[in-house]
Each structure stands twice: as structure tokens, then as C-alpha cells.
Design a protein around this motif. Structure first.
Motif, PDB file in Angstrom:
ATOM      1  N   PHE A 125       2.369  19.431  -5.638  1.00 45.29           N
ATOM      2  CA  PHE A 125       3.375  18.441  -5.982  1.00 45.29           C
ATOM      3  C   PHE A 125       4.695  18.671  -5.243  1.00 45.29           C
ATOM      4  O   PHE A 125       5.565  17.820  -5.253  1.00 45.29           O
ATOM      5  N   ASP A 126       4.833  19.818  -4.598  1.00 41.10           N
ATOM      6  CA  ASP A 126       6.112  20.194  -4.007  1.00 41.10           C
ATOM      7  C   ASP A 126       6.570  19.247  -2.908  1.00 41.10           C
ATOM      8  O   ASP A 126       7.765  19.085  -2.683  1.00 41.10           O
ATOM      9  N   ILE A 127       5.634  18.587  -2.230  1.00 39.07           N
ATOM     10  CA  ILE A 127       5.998  17.714  -1.121  1.00 39.07           C
ATOM     11  C   ILE A 127       6.907  16.576  -1.577  1.00 39.07           C
ATOM     12  O   ILE A 127       7.763  16.106  -0.817  1.00 39.07           O
ATOM     13  N   VAL A 128       6.773  16.159  -2.839  1.00 37.12           N
ATOM     14  CA  VAL A 128       7.585  15.054  -3.355  1.00 37.12           C
ATOM     15  C   VAL A 128       9.058  15.404  -3.321  1.00 37.12           C
ATOM     16  O   VAL A 128       9.911  14.569  -3.016  1.00 37.12           O
ATOM     17  N   ARG A 129       9.385  16.649  -3.598  1.00 39.62           N
ATOM     18  CA  ARG A 129      10.778  17.082  -3.664  1.00 39.62           C
ATOM     19  C   ARG A 129      11.413  17.167  -2.278  1.00 39.62           C
ATOM     20  O   ARG A 129      12.637  17.149  -2.157  1.00 39.62           O
ATOM     21  N   LYS A 130      10.591  17.279  -1.248  1.00 39.93           N
ATOM     22  CA  LYS A 130      11.110  17.514   0.103  1.00 39.93           C
ATOM     23  C   LYS A 130      11.395  16.236   0.878  1.00 39.93           C
ATOM     24  O   LYS A 130      11.970  16.291   1.966  1.00 39.93           O
ATOM     25  N   LEU A 131      10.976  15.105   0.342  1.00 43.69           N
ATOM     26  CA  LEU A 131      11.062  13.857   1.094  1.00 43.69           C
ATOM     27  C   LEU A 131      12.144  12.943   0.526  1.00 43.69           C
ATOM     28  O   LEU A 131      12.442  12.956  -0.670  1.00 43.69           O
ATOM     29  N   ASP A 132      12.704  12.133   1.392  1.00 40.56           N
ATOM     30  CA  ASP A 132      13.812  11.244   1.055  1.00 40.56           C
ATOM     31  C   ASP A 132      13.288   9.997   0.343  1.00 40.56           C
ATOM     32  O   ASP A 132      12.402   9.305   0.860  1.00 40.56           O
ATOM     33  N   HIS A 175      -2.635   5.046  -4.123  1.00 46.40           N
ATOM     34  CA  HIS A 175      -2.535   5.027  -2.668  1.00 46.40           C
ATOM     35  C   HIS A 175      -1.185   4.539  -2.138  1.00 46.40           C
ATOM     36  O   HIS A 175      -0.819   4.839  -1.011  1.00 46.40           O
ATOM     37  N   THR A 176      -0.450   3.750  -2.927  1.00 51.50           N
ATOM     38  CA  THR A 176       0.810   3.211  -2.417  1.00 51.50           C
ATOM     39  C   THR A 176       1.784   4.345  -2.113  1.00 51.50           C
ATOM     40  O   THR A 176       2.311   4.450  -1.003  1.00 51.50           O
ATOM     41  N   LEU A 177       2.017   5.204  -3.074  1.00 50.65           N
ATOM     42  CA  LEU A 177       2.854   6.379  -2.812  1.00 50.65           C
ATOM     43  C   LEU A 177       2.092   7.390  -1.967  1.00 50.65           C
ATOM     44  O   LEU A 177       2.674   8.029  -1.081  1.00 50.65           O
ATOM     45  N   GLY A 178       0.791   7.538  -2.206  1.00 48.09           N
ATOM     46  CA  GLY A 178      -0.007   8.519  -1.470  1.00 48.09           C
ATOM     47  C   GLY A 178       0.066   8.319   0.031  1.00 48.09           C
ATOM     48  O   GLY A 178       0.276   9.273   0.796  1.00 48.09           O
ATOM     49  N   HIS A 179      -0.128   7.076   0.508  1.00 45.75           N
ATOM     50  CA  HIS A 179      -0.045   6.797   1.941  1.00 45.75           C
ATOM     51  C   HIS A 179       1.356   7.047   2.482  1.00 45.75           C
ATOM     52  O   HIS A 179       1.526   7.557   3.597  1.00 45.75           O
ATOM     53  N   ALA A 180       2.380   6.696   1.684  1.00 46.75           N
ATOM     54  CA  ALA A 180       3.761   6.933   2.113  1.00 46.75           C
ATOM     55  C   ALA A 180       4.030   8.430   2.280  1.00 46.75           C
ATOM     56  O   ALA A 180       4.678   8.858   3.249  1.00 46.75           O
ATOM     57  N   LEU A 211      10.773   6.952   1.632  1.00 44.26           N
ATOM     58  CA  LEU A 211       9.465   6.729   1.006  1.00 44.26           C
ATOM     59  C   LEU A 211       9.305   5.265   0.595  1.00 44.26           C
ATOM     60  O   LEU A 211       8.239   4.670   0.786  1.00 44.26           O
ATOM     61  N   ILE A 212      10.350   4.695   0.047  1.00 47.54           N
ATOM     62  CA  ILE A 212      10.292   3.298  -0.375  1.00 47.54           C
ATOM     63  C   ILE A 212      10.077   2.375   0.820  1.00 47.54           C
ATOM     64  O   ILE A 212       9.304   1.404   0.742  1.00 47.54           O
ATOM     65  N   GLU A 213      10.722   2.671   1.936  1.00 47.85           N
ATOM     66  CA  GLU A 213      10.501   1.867   3.140  1.00 47.85           C
ATOM     67  C   GLU A 213       9.043   1.936   3.582  1.00 47.85           C
ATOM     68  O   GLU A 213       8.477   0.934   4.033  1.00 47.85           O
ATOM     69  N   GLN A 214       8.431   3.115   3.455  1.00 47.23           N
ATOM     70  CA  GLN A 214       7.017   3.230   3.772  1.00 47.23           C
ATOM     71  C   GLN A 214       6.159   2.444   2.784  1.00 47.23           C
ATOM     72  O   GLN A 214       5.186   1.780   3.169  1.00 47.23           O
ATOM     73  N   MET A 215       6.522   2.497   1.516  1.00 49.90           N
ATOM     74  CA  MET A 215       5.767   1.775   0.494  1.00 49.90           C
ATOM     75  C   MET A 215       5.854   0.265   0.695  1.00 49.90           C
ATOM     76  O   MET A 215       4.941  -0.477   0.317  1.00 49.90           O
ATOM     77  N   ASP A 252      10.020  -3.654  -9.140  1.00 46.83           N
ATOM     78  CA  ASP A 252      11.368  -3.862  -8.610  1.00 46.83           C
ATOM     79  C   ASP A 252      11.804  -2.633  -7.811  1.00 46.83           C
ATOM     80  O   ASP A 252      11.590  -1.490  -8.236  1.00 46.83           O
ATOM     81  N   GLU A 253      12.411  -2.865  -6.673  1.00 44.10           N
ATOM     82  CA  GLU A 253      12.787  -1.758  -5.785  1.00 44.10           C
ATOM     83  C   GLU A 253      13.790  -0.821  -6.445  1.00 44.10           C
ATOM     84  O   GLU A 253      13.730   0.402  -6.252  1.00 44.10           O
ATOM     85  N   HIS A 254      14.708  -1.360  -7.223  1.00 41.87           N
ATOM     86  CA  HIS A 254      15.699  -0.514  -7.912  1.00 41.87           C
ATOM     87  C   HIS A 254      15.003   0.378  -8.941  1.00 41.87           C
ATOM     88  O   HIS A 254      15.317   1.571  -9.060  1.00 41.87           O
ATOM     89  N   VAL A 255      14.046  -0.203  -9.667  1.00 41.04           N
ATOM     90  CA  VAL A 255      13.272   0.582 -10.642  1.00 41.04           C
ATOM     91  C   VAL A 255      12.487   1.679  -9.932  1.00 41.04           C
ATOM     92  O   VAL A 255      12.431   2.827 -10.382  1.00 41.04           O
ATOM     93  N   LEU A 256      11.903   1.324  -8.800  1.00 40.93           N
ATOM     94  CA  LEU A 256      11.114   2.288  -8.031  1.00 40.93           C
ATOM     95  C   LEU A 256      11.976   3.471  -7.604  1.00 40.93           C
ATOM     96  O   LEU A 256      11.562   4.633  -7.694  1.00 40.93           O
ATOM     97  N   LYS A 257      13.191   3.187  -7.161  1.00 42.06           N
ATOM     98  CA  LYS A 257      14.104   4.254  -6.727  1.00 42.06           C
ATOM     99  C   LYS A 257      14.435   5.186  -7.896  1.00 42.06           C
ATOM    100  O   LYS A 257      14.371   6.420  -7.763  1.00 42.06           O
ATOM    101  N   ILE A 258      14.740   4.609  -9.049  1.00 45.92           N
ATOM    102  CA  ILE A 258      15.075   5.423 -10.224  1.00 45.92           C
ATOM    103  C   ILE A 258      13.890   6.299 -10.632  1.00 45.92           C
ATOM    104  O   ILE A 258      14.046   7.500 -10.898  1.00 45.92           O
ATOM    105  N   GLU A 259      12.704   5.704 -10.668  1.00 44.25           N
ATOM    106  CA  GLU A 259      11.521   6.433 -11.121  1.00 44.25           C
ATOM    107  C   GLU A 259      11.109   7.525 -10.128  1.00 44.25           C
ATOM    108  O   GLU A 259      10.665   8.602 -10.531  1.00 44.25           O
ATOM    109  N   LEU A 260      11.237   7.256  -8.830  1.00 43.28           N
ATOM    110  CA  LEU A 260      10.913   8.281  -7.838  1.00 43.28           C
ATOM    111  C   LEU A 260      11.877   9.455  -7.910  1.00 43.28           C
ATOM    112  O   LEU A 260      11.466  10.615  -7.797  1.00 43.28           O
TER     113      LEU A 260
END
Length: 367
Positions: free
Chosen positions: A302-309, A246-251, A313-317, A345-353
Motif C-alpha cells: 500500500f506504500d506506493i499510494v503515499r508516494k504519488l501526487d 482498475h481505475t485507480l489501479g491503472h493510474a 493520479l486524478i489526471e490519469q484517472m 465528483d472530482e472534488h470528492v475524489l481528491k478528498i477521498e484520495l
């Protein structure tokens, strides 16, 4: 009919699961009410489910009022919330009135929040008509959305009963079935490995959702949630496990725009991403082989993931209610049935996303 009892710290209520229960609502209520407000949406109303429920309530001693909202996540708004409160006041509902939420998660959330706040709290009953609502109708979490985030304005207010008529599920659209089924998958991932394998083996398309499968999977999903809610009603601990995906899902829902991506589609993507982080955290992929291919076969996008910044997304999360002291915390699974809440970690989250955006190309192209 099957009855599942939900026990919280100071409240107990039944979940009735069966067929034709919309015609028996009055018989399943624990007491009589002089005023009843039925809240539903225009999609549910067109199938006569509201009419069926109202017919089961009709008596000379009961005043029945109906309020229909537009279907869709956009109706979980401050404006719609205020409109319903005004309607209830104008029709002189009092502290002894009952609200009946006839519909899916959106109806249940806003109707429940109205019930939680009208006259400082009145009784309400959930009458779910979607698969998704097997999750949202149990546990007492009620809320509306804010333009800056999903479910940010809400409360805990347990229903006095849940009356779940499985016959109403047969009128669901393919998108609604797909959205709701994601929450069934979620319950299996966090608590029941056998259920997950059974679903993967038996449900290869949504035409396979027989009454037997619905009875079994929805009943088990409700029982899983009931057990967790009994331990942690106000989400101070293990109840957060219900937010797997839900964390990414809600974002994704918020950034795509309410109505562009169904809740279940967001959760499905979120579960796959949470599994990716779980692999990084625990050293092994917790999901069964072929899980993502199965989701793709069932039509999850899954395509929506590629279209979003990613930074957006992290700010929403960061607005997620599980977070603590500015640290994003996500539900991960060491293996199926073993969830845990882990700071990311936010940096890890950015890399993984960013990596995740590249990986989903395969499922966008269907390679």
C-alpha cells in the motif's frame, strides 16, 4: 480437462483448462495452419514452455516462427508492436496464419493486438502461463500502452481458443502469483460472495495455492467473465464491472512507472479504494471484515499510494475508458456481487484520495 465455452455476439470459442495441455496444442486447434507465429517473452522461454508448445506443433506442413519479447509491461509498446509486425511481414505470414500467445497478460495483449491488426485481423490462440492471464486471455480485449496511459491503443479481437495449462503456474514467482490472484479476488467481489469467503478462509499465503484451489478459483473466475462478456462484448454496459479496482489501479501503474508496481498490486489497492467510495456512496462497507488485513497478510503493498501526487493520479484517472463527457466513472459495489458504475465528483475524489493516503499508513507500518 475442463472446457468452458465462451459465446459472444458472433463468435464462440473454447477455454480448455487442465494439466499438460502445452503438449497437446495441435490436437486442440480447430483447423490446420500453414504458418504459425509463436510470441512469448524471455521469462516464459527459459522454462521451455515455448519449446514444449512448438514441439506439439511440429509437422512437415507447418512453418513455425518464434518471436521473443523482453518480459515486463514495458514491452507493450508501439516500438515492440511495430517490430513484431515487421517480423511477420518479413516471414511472409498471410491472412490465413495463426498467432499463438504463450505467456502472461503482457504477451497476450500485444500478441492479440498484432493479430487484430495484421492483414486486418488473423486468428490467434491464447496459451496463458500466469494466474493473471485467466482474466486477460478471455474476452478479446487486446492493447498496448502509450507513455501517457495504459492500454490506450487497442481493439476487441476474440481468440479462436484459450489453452490453459495449470502446470505452468507452479513456476511463477511470488510476485506473479500475488499479481494474478488479485484478479481472482476481483471476480469474487463483483459476482461470487461464497468464492470470496472461501478464498479468505483457504488462502492465507500463496503456499496454499494447491491444484484444487487453482482449478476451482480460476475456473469460476473464467466462468464469471464469460457470462459478462456474453452480455456485453464491446464494454458498453456490464462489462465495465470487470474493471473493479482498475481505475485507480491503472493510474498507480502509470505514475509509478511500468514495472515498478505489478498490475495485480495496483488492482488490489484500487479495490480497497473503490470499497471506500462505495461506503461513502451506499452507506455501508461492502467488503467482509478483515479483507484489507488479509490483503496485507498476502503481501499486497500500500506504500506506493503515499508516494504519488493526488492531482496527478486524478489526471490519469480521467483517461480511463469508462469515463463519459469528462466525468470520472468508477465501478463500486453496494455489496459483494452487486457492482455498479457510478460518476464520481472530482472534488470528492481528491478528498477521498488524500484521506486514503493517510489511512494506508497503518498497512505500511504493519500496525
Amino acid at each position: 480437462m475442463v472446457t468452458i465455452q465462451i459465446q459472444t455476439q458472433d463468435h464462440s470459442y473454447p477455454v480448455y483448462l487442465g494439466e499438460g495441455l502445452r503438449y497437446q496444442v495441435s490436437k486442440l486447434l480447430s483447423k490446420n495452419y500453414h504458418n504459425i507465429l509463436v510470441i512469448s517473452d524471455d521469462t516464459v522461454a527459459q522454462f521451455d514452455y515455448v519449446k514444449d508448445v512448438v514441439s506439439s506443433l511440429t509437422s512437415n506442413e507447418t512453418n513455425i516462427y518464434t518471436y521473443i519479447i523482453p518480459s515486463g509491461e514495458a514491452s507493450k509498446s508501439l516500438e515492440q508492436f511495430g517490430n513484431i509486425q515487421t517480423f511477420a511481414i518479413e516471414n511472409q505470414l498471410d491472412r490465413h496464419a495463426l498467432i499463438l500467445a504463450v505467456g502472461g497478460g503482457v504477451v497476450g495483449d500485444i500478441a492479440g493486438f498484432v493479430a487484430a491488426t495484421f492483414m486486418r485481423g488473423i486468428d490467434y490462440v491464447q496459451v496463458p502461463t500466469t494466474i493473471l492471464a485467466h482474466d486477460s486471455s478471455v474476452g478479446g480485449k487486446v492493447a498496448i500502452n502509450h507513455p501517457l496511459g495504459k492500454n490506450l491503443i487497442g481493439s476487441f479481437h476474440q481468440p479462436v481458443a484459450v489453452i490453459y495449462d495449470l502446470e505452468t503456474l507452479h513456476s511463477l514467482s511470488l510476485n506473479e502469483k500475488r499479481s494474478g490472484f488479485a484478479e481472482v479476488i476481483k471476480h469474487a467481489c463483483i459476482a461470487d460472495e461464497n468464492l470470496l469467503h472461501k478464498l479468505m478462509n483457504e488462502v492465507r499465503s500463496f503456499n496454499d495455492l494447491s491444484n484444487d484451489i487453482l482449478y476451482d478459483s480460476i475456473g469460476k473466475g473464467i466462468s464469471i467473465k464469460a457470462k459478462i462478456v456474453e452480455q456485453d462484448e464491446k464494454e458498453h454496459g456490464v462489462r465495465s464491472f470487470l474493471n473493479f479496482g482498475h481505475t485507480l489501479g491503472h493510474a498507480l501503474e502509470t505514475e509509478a512507472g511500468y514495472g515498478e508496481l505489478t498490475h495485480g498490486e495496483g488492482v488490489a489497492i484500487g479495490m480497497v479504494f473503490a470499497a471506500k467510495l462505495s461506503h461513502r456512496e451506499f452507506g455501508a462497507n461492502p467488503l467482509p471484515e478483515g479483507f484489507v488485513d488479509w490483503l496485507y497478510q498476502l503481501g499486497y503493498r500500500f506504500d506506493i499510494v503515499r508516494k504519488l501526487d493526488v492531482p496527478t493520479l486524478i489526471e490519469q484517472m480521467k483517461k480511463d475508458k469508462k469515463n463519459s463527457h469528462g466525468t470520472i466513472r468508477m465501478v463500486l459495489v453496494e455489496k459483494i456481487g452487486q457492482p455498479s458504475l457510478v460518476p464520481i465528483d472530482e472534488h470528492v475524489l481528491k478528498i477521498e484520495l488524500e484521506q486514503f493516503q493517510k489511512e494506508v499508513v497503518r498497512y505500511v507500518k504493519g500496525i
